[in-house]
Design a protein around this motif. Structure first.
Motif, mmCIF file in Angstrom:
data_model
loop_
_atom_site.group_PDB
_atom_site.id
_atom_site.type_symbol
_atom_site.label_atom_id
_atom_site.label_comp_id
_atom_site.label_asym_id
_atom_site.label_seq_id
_atom_site.Cartn_x
_atom_site.Cartn_y
_atom_site.Cartn_z
ATOM 1 N N THR A 1 104.358 27.169 61.863
ATOM 2 C CA THR A 1 103.066 27.849 61.758
ATOM 3 C C THR A 1 102.338 27.983 63.090
ATOM 4 O O THR A 1 101.496 28.867 63.234
ATOM 5 C CB THR A 1 102.124 27.108 60.783
ATOM 6 N N GLY A 2 102.615 27.083 64.030
ATOM 7 C CA GLY A 2 101.905 27.112 65.303
ATOM 8 C C GLY A 2 100.479 26.580 65.215
ATOM 9 O O GLY A 2 99.729 26.638 66.179
ATOM 10 N N ILE A 3 100.090 26.082 64.063
ATOM 11 C CA ILE A 3 98.737 25.533 63.886
ATOM 12 C C ILE A 3 98.661 24.208 64.644
ATOM 13 O O ILE A 3 99.583 23.395 64.574
ATOM 14 C CB ILE A 3 98.426 25.305 62.384
ATOM 15 N N ASN A 4 97.557 23.993 65.361
ATOM 16 C CA ASN A 4 97.445 22.733 66.106
ATOM 17 C C ASN A 4 97.408 21.547 65.143
ATOM 18 O O ASN A 4 97.053 21.687 63.974
ATOM 19 C CB ASN A 4 96.264 22.753 67.086
ATOM 20 N N GLN A 5 97.773 20.378 65.647
ATOM 21 C CA GLN A 5 97.968 19.193 64.818
ATOM 22 C C GLN A 5 96.759 18.819 63.974
ATOM 23 O O GLN A 5 96.889 18.560 62.774
ATOM 24 C CB GLN A 5 98.355 18.001 65.697
ATOM 25 N N ASP A 6 95.587 18.784 64.595
ATOM 26 C CA ASP A 6 94.388 18.375 63.858
ATOM 27 C C ASP A 6 94.074 19.336 62.719
ATOM 28 O O ASP A 6 93.768 18.912 61.602
ATOM 29 C CB ASP A 6 93.185 18.263 64.799
ATOM 30 N N LEU A 7 94.143 20.619 63.019
ATOM 31 C CA LEU A 7 93.849 21.621 61.992
ATOM 32 C C LEU A 7 94.921 21.611 60.905
ATOM 33 O O LEU A 7 94.607 21.721 59.720
ATOM 34 C CB LEU A 7 93.726 23.012 62.631
ATOM 35 N N LEU A 8 96.176 21.447 61.286
ATOM 36 C CA LEU A 8 97.246 21.373 60.287
ATOM 37 C C LEU A 8 97.028 20.176 59.371
ATOM 38 O O LEU A 8 97.139 20.296 58.145
ATOM 39 C CB LEU A 8 98.620 21.278 60.952
ATOM 40 N N ASP A 9 96.681 19.034 59.948
ATOM 41 C CA ASP A 9 96.438 17.837 59.134
ATOM 42 C C ASP A 9 95.287 18.071 58.145
ATOM 43 O O ASP A 9 95.359 17.648 56.986
ATOM 44 C CB ASP A 9 96.150 16.627 60.015
ATOM 45 N N GLN A 10 94.228 18.741 58.589
ATOM 46 C CA GLN A 10 93.104 19.056 57.693
ATOM 47 C C GLN A 10 93.569 19.938 56.539
ATOM 48 O O GLN A 10 93.213 19.702 55.374
ATOM 49 C CB GLN A 10 91.992 19.786 58.453
ATOM 50 N N GLN A 11 94.347 20.967 56.867
ATOM 51 C CA GLN A 11 94.807 21.907 55.842
ATOM 52 C C GLN A 11 95.777 21.222 54.878
ATOM 53 O O GLN A 11 95.717 21.449 53.659
ATOM 54 C CB GLN A 11 95.463 23.133 56.480
ATOM 55 N N LEU A 12 96.676 20.402 55.402
ATOM 56 C CA LEU A 12 97.611 19.686 54.531
ATOM 57 C C LEU A 12 96.884 18.696 53.623
ATOM 58 O O LEU A 12 97.243 18.543 52.450
ATOM 59 C CB LEU A 12 98.676 18.965 55.363
ATOM 60 N N LYS A 13 95.866 18.036 54.144
ATOM 61 C CA LYS A 13 95.071 17.125 53.312
ATOM 62 C C LYS A 13 94.419 17.903 52.177
ATOM 63 O O LYS A 13 94.449 17.471 51.021
ATOM 64 C CB LYS A 13 94.021 16.393 54.141
ATOM 65 N N TYR A 14 93.845 19.048 52.490
ATOM 66 C CA TYR A 14 93.207 19.866 51.462
ATOM 67 C C TYR A 14 94.234 20.282 50.396
ATOM 68 O O TYR A 14 93.990 20.170 49.196
ATOM 69 C CB TYR A 14 92.549 21.102 52.088
ATOM 70 N N LEU A 15 95.402 20.757 50.834
ATOM 71 C CA LEU A 15 96.428 21.246 49.896
ATOM 72 C C LEU A 15 97.037 20.106 49.069
ATOM 73 O O LEU A 15 97.415 20.320 47.915
ATOM 74 C CB LEU A 15 97.508 22.016 50.649
ATOM 75 N N THR A 16 97.104 18.895 49.630
ATOM 76 C CA THR A 16 97.603 17.750 48.852
ATOM 77 C C THR A 16 96.509 17.207 47.928
ATOM 78 O O THR A 16 96.805 16.811 46.808
ATOM 79 C CB THR A 16 98.161 16.628 49.751
ATOM 80 N N ASP A 17 95.253 17.206 48.376
ATOM 81 C CA ASP A 17 94.147 16.803 47.495
ATOM 82 C C ASP A 17 94.063 17.736 46.295
ATOM 83 O O ASP A 17 93.771 17.311 45.174
ATOM 84 C CB ASP A 17 92.811 16.796 48.238
ATOM 85 N N LEU A 18 94.317 19.008 46.529
ATOM 86 C CA LEU A 18 94.319 20.014 45.467
ATOM 87 C C LEU A 18 95.542 19.840 44.560
ATOM 88 O O LEU A 18 95.575 20.336 43.454
ATOM 89 C CB LEU A 18 94.311 21.407 46.094
ATOM 90 N N LYS A 19 96.529 19.133 45.055
ATOM 91 C CA LYS A 19 97.801 18.865 44.384
ATOM 92 C C LYS A 19 98.695 20.107 44.303
ATOM 93 O O LYS A 19 99.599 20.184 43.476
ATOM 94 C CB LYS A 19 97.581 18.263 42.995
ATOM 95 N N LEU A 20 98.450 21.040 45.180
ATOM 96 C CA LEU A 20 99.335 22.198 45.297
ATOM 97 C C LEU A 20 100.606 21.794 46.034
ATOM 98 O O LEU A 20 101.694 22.265 45.729
ATOM 99 C CB LEU A 20 98.607 23.325 46.033
ATOM 100 N N LEU A 21 100.430 20.889 47.007
ATOM 101 C CA LEU A 21 101.556 20.262 47.696
ATOM 102 C C LEU A 21 101.520 18.771 47.388
ATOM 103 O O LEU A 21 100.437 18.195 47.236
ATOM 104 C CB LEU A 21 101.463 20.471 49.211
ATOM 105 N N LEU A 22 102.696 18.179 47.319
ATOM 106 C CA LEU A 22 102.794 16.742 47.080
ATOM 107 C C LEU A 22 103.405 16.089 48.310
ATOM 108 O O LEU A 22 104.429 16.557 48.817
ATOM 109 C CB LEU A 22 103.680 16.468 45.861
ATOM 110 N N LEU A 23 102.775 15.022 48.786
ATOM 111 C CA LEU A 23 103.301 14.287 49.934
ATOM 112 C C LEU A 23 104.254 13.220 49.418
ATOM 113 O O LEU A 23 103.876 12.335 48.646
ATOM 114 C CB LEU A 23 102.161 13.655 50.734
ATOM 115 N N ASP A 24 105.508 13.322 49.832
ATOM 116 C CA ASP A 24 106.535 12.360 49.436
ATOM 117 C C ASP A 24 107.055 11.685 50.703
ATOM 118 O O ASP A 24 107.986 12.172 51.328
ATOM 119 C CB ASP A 24 107.663 13.072 48.690
ATOM 120 N N LYS A 25 106.406 10.608 51.096
ATOM 121 C CA LYS A 25 106.709 9.854 52.313
ATOM 122 C C LYS A 25 106.590 10.730 53.561
ATOM 123 O O LYS A 25 105.578 10.693 54.232
ATOM 124 C CB LYS A 25 108.064 9.154 52.240
#
Length: 160
Positions: free
Chosen positions: A125-149
């Motif tokens: 994606t080329g998204i910087n680390q901090d912004l990617l982490d924010q977006q991934l947190k949002y998408l996992t909190d929403l449960k659209l993505l699941l973090l598996d280790k």
């Protein structure tokens, strides 16, 4: 403020013309808002975001259409202010999500694979680390993505 409203009216007319220009029944449901930089001064955001092909192709079509109408103007995609809708056909009941360009860049990766590491998403994606982490947190909190280790997996049981 009058100039801004004028630009919004022009954008609506321009979008209608663009849809006619596409000349298909299944034309992309897309709208572009053209704002004069003098009407609403905005600094371009420096980013290495890799615009997904699905978005880039549509923007390039609009850019060509716009350039043919206004040869001296150069439209720029302000991805940090952009949003779109994604239809999730993989679910039992298809859903439509409204997402930022960053979120779309992440979620569109899942058209190719159902699981990615953070590093793969950074690279793809080329998204910087901090912004990617924010977006991934949002998408996992929403449960659209699941973090598996170490991987972010598409949630095939999403039901909101």
């Amino acid at each position: 403020m009058r100039l801004l409203f004028h630009n919004i009216g022009l954008s609506k007319d321009l979008n209608n013309q663009f849809k006619k220009h596409l000349n298909t029944d299944d034309a992309e449901q897309v709208e572009f808002y053209i704002l004069d930089m003098e009407a609403l001064p905005m600094s371009p955001v420096v980013s290495n975001l890799i615009i997904p092909d699905e978005i880039e192709k549509t923007f390039q079509r609009f850019k060509k259409f716009y350039k043919d109408k206004y040869p001296s103007r150069r439209p720029k995609l302000l991805h940090h202010l952009s949003k779109g809708e994604l239809k999730a056909n993989y679910l039992k009941t298809p859903k439509v999500f409204q997402a930022s360009t960053y979120q779309m860049s992440i979620l569109l990766q899942y058209n190719n694979n159902t699981s990615y590491t953070r590093e793969e998403l950074l690279q793809n994606t080329g998204i910087n680390q901090d912004l990617l982490d924010q977006q991934l947190k949002y998408l996992t909190d929403l449960k659209l993505l699941l973090l598996d280790k170490t991987t972010y997996d598409l949630n095939f049981e999403f039901n909101r």
